[in-house]
Design a protein around this motif. Sequence first.
Motif, PDB file in Angstrom:
ATOM      1  N   ILE A  41       0.837  -1.223   0.085  1.00 33.68           N
ATOM      2  CA  ILE A  41       0.156  -0.032   0.018  1.00 33.68           C
ATOM      3  C   ILE A  41       1.059   1.300  -0.040  1.00 33.68           C
ATOM      4  O   ILE A  41       1.835   1.369   0.890  1.00 33.68           O
ATOM      5  CB  ILE A  41      -1.003   0.020   1.309  1.00 33.68           C
ATOM      6  N   THR A  42       0.698   2.075  -0.786  1.00 36.32           N
ATOM      7  CA  THR A  42       1.580   3.329  -1.118  1.00 36.32           C
ATOM      8  C   THR A  42       0.682   4.543  -0.757  1.00 36.32           C
ATOM      9  O   THR A  42      -0.387   4.600  -1.417  1.00 36.32           O
ATOM     10  CB  THR A  42       2.376   3.469  -2.284  1.00 36.32           C
ATOM     11  N   ASN A  43       0.942   5.527  -0.096  1.00 40.05           N
ATOM     12  CA  ASN A  43       0.514   6.745   0.058  1.00 40.05           C
ATOM     13  C   ASN A  43       1.279   7.650  -0.882  1.00 40.05           C
ATOM     14  O   ASN A  43       2.221   8.186  -0.679  1.00 40.05           O
ATOM     15  CB  ASN A  43       0.301   7.139   1.514  1.00 40.05           C
ATOM     16  N   PRO A  44       0.534   8.296  -2.014  1.00 43.12           N
ATOM     17  CA  PRO A  44       1.050   8.928  -2.969  1.00 43.12           C
ATOM     18  C   PRO A  44       1.428  10.511  -2.419  1.00 43.12           C
ATOM     19  O   PRO A  44       2.398  11.081  -2.845  1.00 43.12           O
ATOM     20  CB  PRO A  44       0.166   9.179  -4.361  1.00 43.12           C
ATOM     21  N   ALA A  45       0.804  10.764  -1.392  1.00 39.45           N
ATOM     22  CA  ALA A  45       0.854  12.236  -0.827  1.00 39.45           C
ATOM     23  C   ALA A  45       2.217  12.279  -0.216  1.00 39.45           C
ATOM     24  O   ALA A  45       2.798  13.326  -0.071  1.00 39.45           O
ATOM     25  CB  ALA A  45      -0.277  12.440   0.166  1.00 39.45           C
ATOM     26  N   ASN A  46       2.858  11.206   0.342  1.00 40.25           N
ATOM     27  CA  ASN A  46       4.125  11.339   0.827  1.00 40.25           C
ATOM     28  C   ASN A  46       5.370  10.149   0.725  1.00 40.25           C
ATOM     29  O   ASN A  46       6.247  10.295   1.070  1.00 40.25           O
ATOM     30  CB  ASN A  46       3.984  11.167   2.572  1.00 40.25           C
ATOM     31  N   GLY A  47       4.530   9.438  -0.290  1.00 36.92           N
ATOM     32  CA  GLY A  47       5.389   8.240  -0.866  1.00 36.92           C
ATOM     33  C   GLY A  47       5.775   7.161   0.125  1.00 36.92           C
ATOM     34  O   GLY A  47       6.501   6.121  -0.407  1.00 36.92           O
ATOM     35  N   LYS A  48       5.175   7.352   1.330  1.00 39.31           N
ATOM     36  CA  LYS A  48       5.251   5.940   2.224  1.00 39.31           C
ATOM     37  C   LYS A  48       4.792   4.876   1.745  1.00 39.31           C
ATOM     38  O   LYS A  48       3.458   5.155   1.222  1.00 39.31           O
ATOM     39  CB  LYS A  48       4.831   6.562   3.480  1.00 39.31           C
ATOM     40  N   SER A  49       5.257   3.659   2.068  1.00 37.12           N
ATOM     41  CA  SER A  49       4.421   2.315   1.699  1.00 37.12           C
ATOM     42  C   SER A  49       4.693   1.690   2.775  1.00 37.12           C
ATOM     43  O   SER A  49       5.568   1.434   3.661  1.00 37.12           O
ATOM     44  CB  SER A  49       4.971   1.987   0.480  1.00 37.12           C
ATOM     45  N   VAL A  50       3.769   0.465   2.858  1.00 34.45           N
ATOM     46  CA  VAL A  50       3.521  -0.623   3.631  1.00 34.45           C
ATOM     47  C   VAL A  50       3.570  -1.804   3.178  1.00 34.45           C
ATOM     48  O   VAL A  50       2.574  -1.792   2.096  1.00 34.45           O
ATOM     49  CB  VAL A  50       2.845  -0.193   5.083  1.00 34.45           C
TER      50      VAL A  50
END
Length: 93
Positions: A41-50
């Motif tokens: 899962i990637t949050n495009p707003a901050n580039g963080k993924s898990v």
Amino acid sequence: MSYYGDGDGFDGGTTANGEKFDPNAMTAAHRSLPFNTKVRITNPANGKSVIVRITDRGPYSGDRCIDLSAGAFGAIAPKSQGVLKSAKWEILG
């Protein structure tokens, strides 16, 4: 995407695959993916993924595709945000 397991009554309950739900684990619920499937899962707003493992069924609210554990959601976005509308997900296997 949203999250569950932050004092909402799911903590310590049994997931659909029979495991004890740990809100801090990197797990998620999906309506049809096989249990133990890994998903990035990637949050495009901050580039963080898990990377999460599917252990439960759901979500059953609105047009959401995945419910993350509170720990997984918190790893990529502030829990105060509540919902990630533009998150991207990729099935890893």
